[in-house]
Design an enzyme around this catalytic site. Structure first.
Site, short mmCIF file in Angstrom:
data_model
loop_
_atom_site.label_atom_id
_atom_site.label_comp_id
_atom_site.label_asym_id
_atom_site.label_seq_id
_atom_site.Cartn_x
_atom_site.Cartn_y
_atom_site.Cartn_z
N GLU A 55 24.39 -31.75 -47.58
CA GLU A 55 23.01 -32.08 -47.24
C GLU A 55 22.06 -32.08 -48.43
O GLU A 55 20.93 -32.60 -48.33
CB GLU A 55 22.49 -31.12 -46.16
N TYR A 114 29.05 -21.59 -44.80
CA TYR A 114 29.35 -20.49 -43.90
C TYR A 114 29.84 -21.03 -42.55
O TYR A 114 30.74 -20.45 -41.92
CB TYR A 114 28.11 -19.61 -43.70
#
Length: 513
Positions: A174, A85
């Site tokens: 991540e 996002y």
């Protein structure tokens, strides 16, 4: 946190992965700090970060209530990496095109690097596996950017503007499901931000000690000690910072495991050169929990009672004004923040009373459990403390589903002791994150000695995890499960059935309440 010469700000757009991003940055030995999505350009300027990472989030950039970033931040010349996002927010703010493609990508996805000169992907394979979770996609790069990677559902899966030092990736670097994702993050940190890997466990200790001394001054401090790794490491940090200004208070609330109160006191007195007050308060906590079945109310009742006991003891300690707690980031995020829904209130966060008289000292508030263990080792704490499995502050009070009574506590204590004994006997104690029993306040029919029984079931829970934010159920060997079941049913009066919980987090949580 401005004391750090180098720092990466992680802007939280509402994803629980925001802290995982921060953790990955720390694993690269660069300090990171989570900041809210509505941080202003002036606040960013005051913090003077080395770089900024925009997290993922649940919204669409075109939604009426979409999360946005102060557009001035994009033009400040600070390196920015947008993730998922955050990638779309960056593209939208810089004049690119974000579209609802009608498809989306979720889970493992094949990514193709289309520009071999890319800084983010330097030295990495042209084709690699990444983890996606998106509906919208960037379909047109902003002015000054170029597309450097694509997938079947994301025509601009990564973009770069080297002159402005702005970068974005649609996938999640991540998470462990993106095998080369950590390399992408390190390329951003080292090559784009020119950060140096100087943030270590030793530096955490030094900065924490400085912070504690600045906050406490010459005041008296009390620490709520449970015997677990979190409160023990917090106590060790504060003791190193202020010495005999610290008094530890171990409140035995009667919700602990079998023989645990005596074990905690013995371990503490052997390893800590500071004062300890042992308060036995089982009757007081049970009275407070009488008739309470709602888990949120349980946690609040337990948290408030802890504070009242601490306040009473503090009056005899020159009216101590500071309370040390071993609060960790997962406690904070699960208790609810501005951009993360409340999963459950932790007794030391959402369960604290509004009229509390203490000022909190929480040196571990921004750390994950594995980071805390490493700090504990650096401080010289013994393995029996540092590697202890997590145990909730409310103890067995939130492992009894329903009203907490003395009878149910005794039953669960006996059963849980068998669980831990067999896990240790199998050499699995350090292979699982947590292993314990849960006692639901229901009865099940059984047959023992040719007679009908109507007794409690025991739910066995064992999970693997790195940080408690996500967890998977542990694949315990059948023979271990069989021994636990056989022993519990035969040795613990009041239990006639054992079931094994095979749900992961999410969608479940590790604890049942």
């Amino acid at each position: 946190m401005e004391r750090h010469a180098q720092s990466i700000l992680v802007v939280d757009f509402g994803a629980q992965y925001a802290q995982l991003i921060a953790r990955r940055v720390r694993e690269a030995h660069v300090y990171s700090e989570i900041v809210p999505r509505d941080i202003s350009a002036e606040e960013v300027r005051q913090k003077a970060p080395t770089g900024i990472i925009l997290s993922g989030g649940p919204a669409s950039v075109y939604a009426a209530d979409a999360y946005e970033i102060d557009p001035s931040i994009v033009g400040m010349g600070i390196p920015i990496l947008g993730i998922c996002y955050g990638h779309q927010v960056l593209a939208h703010a810089a004049g690119g095109v974000v579209s609802q493609t009608g498809g989306g990508e979720y889970g493992k996805t094949q990514l193709t690097v289309t520009d071999s000169s890319s800084i983010l992907f330097q030295g990495l394979p042209a084709d690699q596996e990444v983890w996606m979770s998106h509906g919208d996609a960037v379909t047109g790069v902003p002015p000054g950017f170029r597309c450097v990677a694509e997938t079947a559902g994301a025509p601009v899966a990564a973009m770069e503007n080297r002159d402005a030092r702005l970068y974005g990736v649609q996938f999640h670097p991540e998470v462990g499901h993106t095998p080369r994702g950590f390399d992408v993050i390190k390329h951003f940190l080292y090559e784009v931000c020119d950060a140096q890997p100087t943030w270590t466990h030793h530096s955490i200790i030094e900065s924490s000690i400085d912070e504690i001394r600045a906050q406490v001054g010459g005041g008296q401090v009390v620490c709520g000690l449970s015997g677990g790794v979190d409160s023990s490491v917090a106590a060790a940090l504060v003791q190193r910072a202020v010495g005999d200004q610290l008094t530890c208070i171990f409140v035995d609330h009667g919700l602990m495991r079998l023989g645990e109160g005596e074990q905690v006191e013995e371990t503490f007195r052997r390893n800590f050169p500071t004062n300890l007050i042992h308060i036995k308060a089982e009757d007081r906590f049970l009275a407070k929990l009488k008739g309470v079945t709602d888990p949120e109310e349980k946690r609040k009742a337990i948290g408030e009672t802890f504070i009242r006991v601490f306040e009473e003891v503090a009056k005899d300690l020159s009216d101590a004004k500071f309370l040390v707690q071993g609060t960790l980031y997962p406690d904070v995020i699960e208790s609810g923040t501005k951009d993360a829904a409340k999963i459950k209130s932790h007794h030391n966060v959402g369960g604290l009373p509004d009229d509390m008289q203490f000022e909190l000292v929480e040196p571990l508030r921004d750390l994950f459990k594995d980071e805390v263990r490493a700090v504990g080792e650096e401080l010289g704490l013994p393995e029996e403390i540092v590697q202890r499995q997590p145990f909730p502050g409310p103890g067995l009070g939130v492992r009894i589903i329903g009203e907490v009574t003395k009878e149910r506590l005794d039953i669960l204590r006996a059963a849980d002791a068998i669980v831990l004994e067999e896990i240790k006997r199998a050499g699995l104690y350090h292979n699982v994150w947590q292993s314990f029993g849960v006692l639901p306040a229901i009865r099940t029919v059984g047959v023992q000695g040719d007679g009908r029984t109507y007794a409690y079931p025991l739910i066995l829970r064992a999970v693997t995890s790195d940080d408690a934010m996500t967890a998977d159920w542990a694949r315990l060997p059948y023979e271990v499960l069989e021994r636990i079941s056989s022993r519990v049913i035969n040795e613990v009066a009041g239990i006639n059935r054992v079931a094994y919980d095979i749900s992961s987090k999410p969608p479940a949580t590790i604890e049942w309440e």
